[in-house]
Design an enzyme around this catalytic site. Structure first.
Site, short mmCIF file in Angstrom:
data_model
loop_
_atom_site.label_atom_id
_atom_site.label_comp_id
_atom_site.label_asym_id
_atom_site.label_seq_id
_atom_site.Cartn_x
_atom_site.Cartn_y
_atom_site.Cartn_z
N THR A 195 40.99 50.62 43.94
CA THR A 195 39.93 51.56 44.27
C THR A 195 39.09 50.97 45.40
OG1 THR A 195 39.88 52.26 41.97
CG2 THR A 195 37.98 52.82 43.28
N GLY A 225 41.69 58.62 36.60
CA GLY A 225 40.99 57.44 36.11
C GLY A 225 39.49 57.58 36.19
N THR A 245 35.88 49.27 40.20
CA THR A 245 37.32 49.23 40.45
C THR A 245 37.98 48.48 39.30
OG1 THR A 245 39.08 48.44 41.91
CG2 THR A 245 37.04 47.17 41.91
N GLY A 246 38.99 49.07 38.71
CA GLY A 246 39.63 48.38 37.60
C GLY A 246 40.53 49.29 36.80
#
Length: 338
Positions: A195, A225, A245-246
């Site tokens: 991301t 997501g 982000t992840g």
């Protein structure tokens, strides 16, 4: 009368298993140049008096245009060999937000998210209907092949040949670089979260956040997501702006971006304490890998992650940008920079 903080912008380009051993000097330079250039562009806007929302939108648009990152050009492939893109923007002063999910032809999803926020009366629009709507407001649509890159296609083929499961972009590219010395992201594509995002504080003390992604390599068609989910992958109010982000499902379950604000407001934690609590404690309990960037109303910056690395950096107006890739880079490592 308190002095206004210096405007600042922070960006990220994904987190994951980023290894020095898999990064050649030329590729590392390309990443550093991209991070530095985008930070300078965002800081220049803030220096000229632009609002935080404009600065984060432009920074993420530039990240979408850079094939090194998994957003826009160079987005990863779904299991069906296409691209499904998500993005979100949020204005901290008004709590106005806009997002798109599952778009396949929008060149810059972050600009589409701005249109949804400013014109639709909605927060989240999805799929072809979202594309048609934003096109009516001047957002550029492209052939789906425009997003293609050979490196991402190689990641898809590797994922499908391996186990058939979804891969988090930055994790898988390390293996590709090792195996074939390809110009891929120096992340192990099995464990990378691709991301991109930006957060900023402007000269008027206003905050904003923006986040964009192509998702996970070999992801199921229709999977969404945390990126376009307000409070999960993107959030801003008058206290803090956050972009994550992840592993998206875990960030949704943890309401990760909003939780940073909640810990600051209700528990009285500092920015550094709040981001560490979310990233190093709460997310880790549910195997949530990744990181986030955040800026608070005093100009504090946090760049926190629980992976081996995260493409990241920040720039204050009038100062040189600070950027880093690996987990052991001290100046822009995990934690906060005041």
């Amino acid at each position: 009368m308190s002095q206004k903080p210096i405007p600042v912008i922070a960006i990220h380009g994904g987190a994951g298993t980023i290894l020095r051993s898999a990064m050649n000097a030329e590729l590392e330079q390309r990443y550093n140049q991209a991070l530095s250039g985008i930070l300078q562009a965002g800081a220049a806007l803030l220096a000229a008096g632009a609002p935080a929302l404009e600065a984060v939108t432009e920074a993420v648009r530039l990240l979408e245009e850079c094939p090194l990152f998994n957003a826009g050009k160079g987005a990863v492939y779904t299991e069906a060999g296409g691209h499904e893109l998500d993005a979100c923007v949020m204005d901290g002063a008004t709590l106005a937000a806009g997002a798109v999910a599952g778009v396949t032809r929008v060149r810059n999803p972050v600009l589409a998210a701005r249109v949804v926020m400013q014109h639709s009366g909605h927060v989240l629009m999805i799929g072809p209907a979202a594309q048609d709507y934003v096109a009516q407001h001047g957002i550029e649509l492209v052939d789906p092949n425009w997003f293609d890159t050979p490196e991402r296609l190689a990641q898809l083929q590797r994922a499908q040949q391996a186990a058939g499961g979804a891969m988090l972009d930055h994790d898988g590219a390390t293996s590709l670089a090792k195996d074939a010395a390809e110009e891929a992201a120096p992340l192990d594509p099995d464990r990378k979260f691709g991301t991109v995002g930006a957060v900023a504080l402007d000269a008027n003390g206003k905050l904003a956040a923006a986040t964009s992604t192509g998702g996970m390599t070999n992801k199921r068609v229709g999977r969404v997501g945390d990126t376009p989910v307000v409070g999960a992958g993107c959030y801003a109010n008058d206290r803090v702006a956050v972009s994550c982000t992840g592993s998206g499902e875990m960030f949704i379950r943890a309401v990760a971006a909003y939780d940073v604000s909640a810990l600051m407001e209700y528990a009285g934690l500092s920015l550094e304490e709040a981001t560490r609590r979310v990233v190093q404690d709460k997310l880790m309990r549910i195997d949530g890998r990744g990181g986030l960037i955040a800026v608070d109303a005093q100009g504090g910056v946090a760049l926190s992650f629980n992976t081996e690395g995260m493409y990241r950096g920040y720039a204050r107006v009038g100062q040189a940008p600070v950027f880093a890739i690996y987990g052991d880079d001290g100046d822009a490592g995990d934690g906060a920079a005041s």
